[in-house]
Design a protein around this motif. Sequence first.
Motif, mmCIF file in Angstrom:
data_model
loop_
_atom_site.group_PDB
_atom_site.id
_atom_site.type_symbol
_atom_site.label_atom_id
_atom_site.label_comp_id
_atom_site.label_asym_id
_atom_site.label_seq_id
_atom_site.Cartn_x
_atom_site.Cartn_y
_atom_site.Cartn_z
ATOM 1 N N SER A 80 0.809 -1.223 0.000
ATOM 2 C CA SER A 80 0.000 0.000 0.000
ATOM 3 C C SER A 80 0.844 1.274 0.000
ATOM 4 C CB SER A 80 -0.925 0.015 1.220
ATOM 5 O OG SER A 80 -1.837 -1.050 1.141
ATOM 6 N N ILE A 81 2.150 1.147 0.141
ATOM 7 C CA ILE A 81 3.012 2.323 0.078
ATOM 8 C C ILE A 81 3.048 2.786 -1.372
ATOM 9 C CG2 ILE A 81 5.357 3.216 0.394
ATOM 10 C CD1 ILE A 81 5.693 1.104 2.632
ATOM 11 N N ARG A 82 2.699 4.030 -1.591
ATOM 12 C CA ARG A 82 2.599 4.505 -2.974
ATOM 13 C C ARG A 82 3.986 4.523 -3.628
ATOM 14 N NH1 ARG A 82 3.645 9.841 -4.027
ATOM 15 N NH2 ARG A 82 4.182 11.084 -2.214
ATOM 16 N N GLU A 83 3.984 4.346 -4.920
ATOM 17 C CA GLU A 83 5.233 4.257 -5.671
ATOM 18 C C GLU A 83 6.070 5.525 -5.563
ATOM 19 O OE1 GLU A 83 6.815 2.827 -10.050
ATOM 20 O OE2 GLU A 83 4.677 2.921 -9.642
ATOM 21 N N GLY A 84 5.436 6.665 -5.384
ATOM 22 C CA GLY A 84 6.161 7.928 -5.279
ATOM 23 C C GLY A 84 6.886 8.121 -3.956
ATOM 24 N N CYS A 85 6.666 7.243 -3.020
ATOM 25 C CA CYS A 85 7.329 7.333 -1.714
ATOM 26 C C CYS A 85 8.617 6.510 -1.756
ATOM 27 C CB CYS A 85 6.406 6.824 -0.615
ATOM 28 S SG CYS A 85 7.083 6.954 1.047
ATOM 29 N N ARG A 86 9.744 7.201 -1.600
ATOM 30 C CA ARG A 86 11.039 6.509 -1.623
ATOM 31 C C ARG A 86 11.328 5.918 -0.244
ATOM 32 N NH1 ARG A 86 15.641 9.866 -3.203
ATOM 33 N NH2 ARG A 86 14.813 11.234 -1.621
ATOM 34 N N VAL A 87 11.797 4.671 -0.242
ATOM 35 C CA VAL A 87 12.059 3.977 1.018
ATOM 36 C C VAL A 87 13.415 3.287 0.972
ATOM 37 C CG1 VAL A 87 11.253 2.231 2.659
ATOM 38 C CG2 VAL A 87 9.586 3.504 1.282
ATOM 39 N N PRO A 88 14.400 3.851 1.646
ATOM 40 C CA PRO A 88 15.629 3.085 1.827
ATOM 41 C C PRO A 88 15.521 2.256 3.111
ATOM 42 C CG PRO A 88 15.976 5.306 2.594
ATOM 43 C CD PRO A 88 14.563 5.235 2.067
#
Length: 143
Positions: A80-88
């Motif tokens: 559910s984390i949107r694609e535009g949210c960057r996650v390292p």
Amino acid sequence: GVVVLLYASKYHDITAVVNISGRFDLKRGLEERLGKSYLESLDKDGYIDVKTKTGEVDYRVTKEIMLELLNTNMHESCLSIREGCRVPTVHGSDDEINPVEDAVEFDKIIRNHRLEIIRGANHGYTSRQDELVSAVLPFVKEL
């Protein structure tokens, strides 16, 4: 790590989160940390006090919070984390609390994800804090 990922899965008002040593399987390790009869204690008292090695109360877990935790599906949440949210995700290879395999699971599911494993680092990054800073700081500076 888990809290920021759950936030990003529920609220789509952010563009980035940093996951440091997050747990993927939220049920793993509960008995070791809370005791074998933690569910019975929660039913009886409504909470469990988690204590430090010296016996001081570190934090309190309520029945409500535990039920929410046990019913959380990290796989579904991460989808559910949107694609535009960057996650390292930064994780230590020798993490004794959350195994490095959890970081690999995040990497499989989160779309805009970058994984960095710090060799030899434990959960607290003892003697590896400079490497942790080096892994996170460039990402934060890009924001």
